[in-house]
Write an enzyme that holds these catalytic residues in place. Structure first.
Site, PDB file in Angstrom:
ATOM      1  N   GLY A 123      -4.085  -5.303   1.339  1.00 23.37           N
ATOM      2  CA  GLY A 123      -4.326  -5.160  -0.087  1.00 23.37           C
ATOM      3  C   GLY A 123      -5.008  -6.323  -0.784  1.00 23.37           C
ATOM      4  O   GLY A 123      -5.827  -6.119  -1.685  1.00 23.37           O
ATOM      5  N   THR A 182       0.098   3.388   4.282  1.00 17.31           N
ATOM      6  CA  THR A 182      -0.003   3.873   2.900  1.00 17.31           C
ATOM      7  C   THR A 182      -0.566   5.289   2.901  1.00 17.31           C
ATOM      8  O   THR A 182      -1.269   5.674   3.828  1.00 17.31           O
ATOM      9  CB  THR A 182      -0.967   2.925   2.146  1.00 17.31           C
ATOM     10  OG1 THR A 182      -0.328   1.670   2.034  1.00 17.31           O
ATOM     11  CG2 THR A 182      -1.352   3.431   0.779  1.00 17.31           C
ATOM     12  N   ARG A 199       5.538  -9.291  -4.505  1.00 20.16           N
ATOM     13  CA  ARG A 199       4.109  -9.128  -4.200  1.00 20.16           C
ATOM     14  C   ARG A 199       3.661  -7.687  -4.490  1.00 20.16           C
ATOM     15  O   ARG A 199       4.355  -6.722  -4.198  1.00 20.16           O
ATOM     16  CB  ARG A 199       3.888  -9.448  -2.723  1.00 20.16           C
ATOM     17  CG  ARG A 199       2.452  -9.237  -2.230  1.00 20.16           C
ATOM     18  CD  ARG A 199       2.316  -7.910  -1.518  1.00 20.16           C
ATOM     19  NE  ARG A 199       0.998  -7.745  -0.905  1.00 20.16           N
ATOM     20  CZ  ARG A 199       0.522  -6.574  -0.511  1.00 20.16           C
ATOM     21  NH1 ARG A 199       1.238  -5.477  -0.651  1.00 20.16           N
ATOM     22  NH2 ARG A 199      -0.670  -6.480   0.036  1.00 20.16           N
TER      23      ARG A 199
HETATM   24  N1  ASP Z   1      -2.817  -1.526   0.803  1.00 19.73           N
HETATM   25  C1  ASP Z   1      -1.390  -1.616   0.922  1.00 19.73           C
HETATM   26  C2  ASP Z   1      -0.929  -2.921   0.323  1.00 19.73           C
HETATM   27  O1  ASP Z   1      -1.573  -3.917   0.552  1.00 19.73           O
HETATM   28  C3  ASP Z   1      -0.897  -1.513   2.298  1.00 19.73           C
HETATM   29  C4  ASP Z   1      -1.450  -0.342   3.084  1.00 19.73           C
HETATM   30  O2  ASP Z   1      -2.466   0.206   2.751  1.00 19.73           O
HETATM   31  O3  ASP Z   1      -0.817   0.052   4.039  1.00 19.73           O
HETATM   32  O4  ASP Z   1       0.082  -2.952  -0.312  1.00 19.73           O
END
Ligand code: ASP
Length: 334
Positions: A255, A201, A229
């Site tokens: 997340g 992310t 999701r």
């Molecule tokens: N936090 C993000 C999610 O759970 C994933 C990530 O940070 O890579 O969608």
């Protein structure tokens, strides 16, 4: 003759050293005058030096540097933290290296569903989007929702219709395809991996010349996600939070745990109510995530421009340019 030359040479060297020192001093003074700063992340996870080729490492470094300099230039030229956050994130959304925009991970059905959010620390206004499949830069959509709609969060088809109405750049879903992300889906499906071990992310936090903080986050979510999701990234208070009284935060990681620990708002609250410093608050928030069994990282900047990075994963892609103008780029644990 020789001693004369030697003496002159010594003088020249002395002069050069003096000039160099003077230059450093003036750079330092220039730096001390700055009241703006910026930090980014490109995701936390199993980022290990031994798994990287020198070429891959420099690709990440170069893109992180491009993103942080893009955001920093906005601030230097008198732009706002909200603009800087968007511009820095767009660079990473447009790169196939990160799990956001181009390069987003695949859902169980082999699609890309993107989430993003942004928050203005001055007004506490926020915008967020979840599950869009055709918007090139979800961070711009989050910003447009904040500025041009009466809502904070829009999802799926409705969010896409709003993006079209507002004239945002629309792409064919195939634009988001990258071989790397598709292979990651196959691996998770074949149970070669229990879960995605490298997240990716992207996020940015910034303090502008006017004393305003802003934060933004953008993601493709987690590989193999089902049932529409949605993770923490588009959730204000979990993935993103900004408040001029305290700090601006962007999270990355597993997340579900970041939602349950309301990480981004918790960091701000610990600063406001417990009077913790930004680095103490980020540390405590990551400890809370770890205690729940989750992993990931955060970046935060306080109202004075102090920057904090924290993660309980092997690494986190990250970069900053602090108030003195010093560039920092990191990937692994130090
Ligand atoms: N936090 C993000 C999610 O759970 C994933 C990530 O940070 O890579 O969608």
């Amino acid at each position: 003759m020789l001693t004369f030359r030697k003496k002159n040479m010594n003088k020249i060297i002395l002069l050069l050293i003096t000039l160099l020192l003077l230059n450093c001093k003036s750079e330092q003074l220039k730096g001390e005058e700055n009241n703006f700063a910026i930090a980014i992340h490109g995701g936390a996870g199993t980022i290990l030096k031994q798994n990287m080729t020198p070429e891959q490492e420099s690709e990440y470094r170069n893109t992180l540097e491009k993103a942080i300099r893009t955001g920093h230039d906005v601030l230097k030229n008198g732009g706002t933290s909200l603009e800087a956050v968007q511009k820095a994130i767009i660079v990473m959304e447009d790169s196939p290296l990160f799990n956001a925009g181009k390069g987003a991970v695949f859902t169980n059905e082999g699609k890309n569903e993107l989430d993003a959010s942004i928050m203005d620390g001055k007004t506490l206004k926020a915008g967020a989007v979840a599950g869009v499949t055709v918007v090139k830069n979800p961070i711009v959509l989050a910003y447009t929702i904040m500025e041009k709609s009466p809502h904070v969060m829009l999802t799926n088809k409705g969010a896409e219709a709003f993006a079209k109405e507002q004239g945002l750049e629309i792409v064919d879903p195939s634009y988001f395809y990258t071989e790397k992300a598709f292979k990651a889906l196959e691996k998770v499906k074949n149970k070669e991996k229990e879960k995605d071990s490298k997240f990716g992310t992207v996020g940015c936090v910034a303090l502008d010349k006017y004393g305003n903080l802003a934060a933004g986050t953008s993601t493709g979510g987690m590989t193999n996600k089902k049932w529409n999701r949605v993770g923490d990234s588009p959730i204000i208070g979990a993935g993103t939070y900004a408040n001029n009284k305290t700090c601006a935060v962007s999270s990355t990681g597993w997340g579900e745990f970041f939602i349950r620990a309301t990480v981004a708002h918790d960091i701000s609250a610990m600063m406001e109510y417990k009077k913790l410093k930004v680095n103490q608050a980020t540390k405590e928030a990551i400890n809370k995530v770890a205690n729940l069994g989750g992993d990931g990282g955060v970046i935060a900047i306080d109202k004075k421009g102090n920057i904090s990075f924290d993660f309980n994963t092997a690494g986190m892609y990250r970069a900053s340019i602090d108030k003195s103008g010093k560039l920092y780029i990191g990937m692994y644990k130090e």
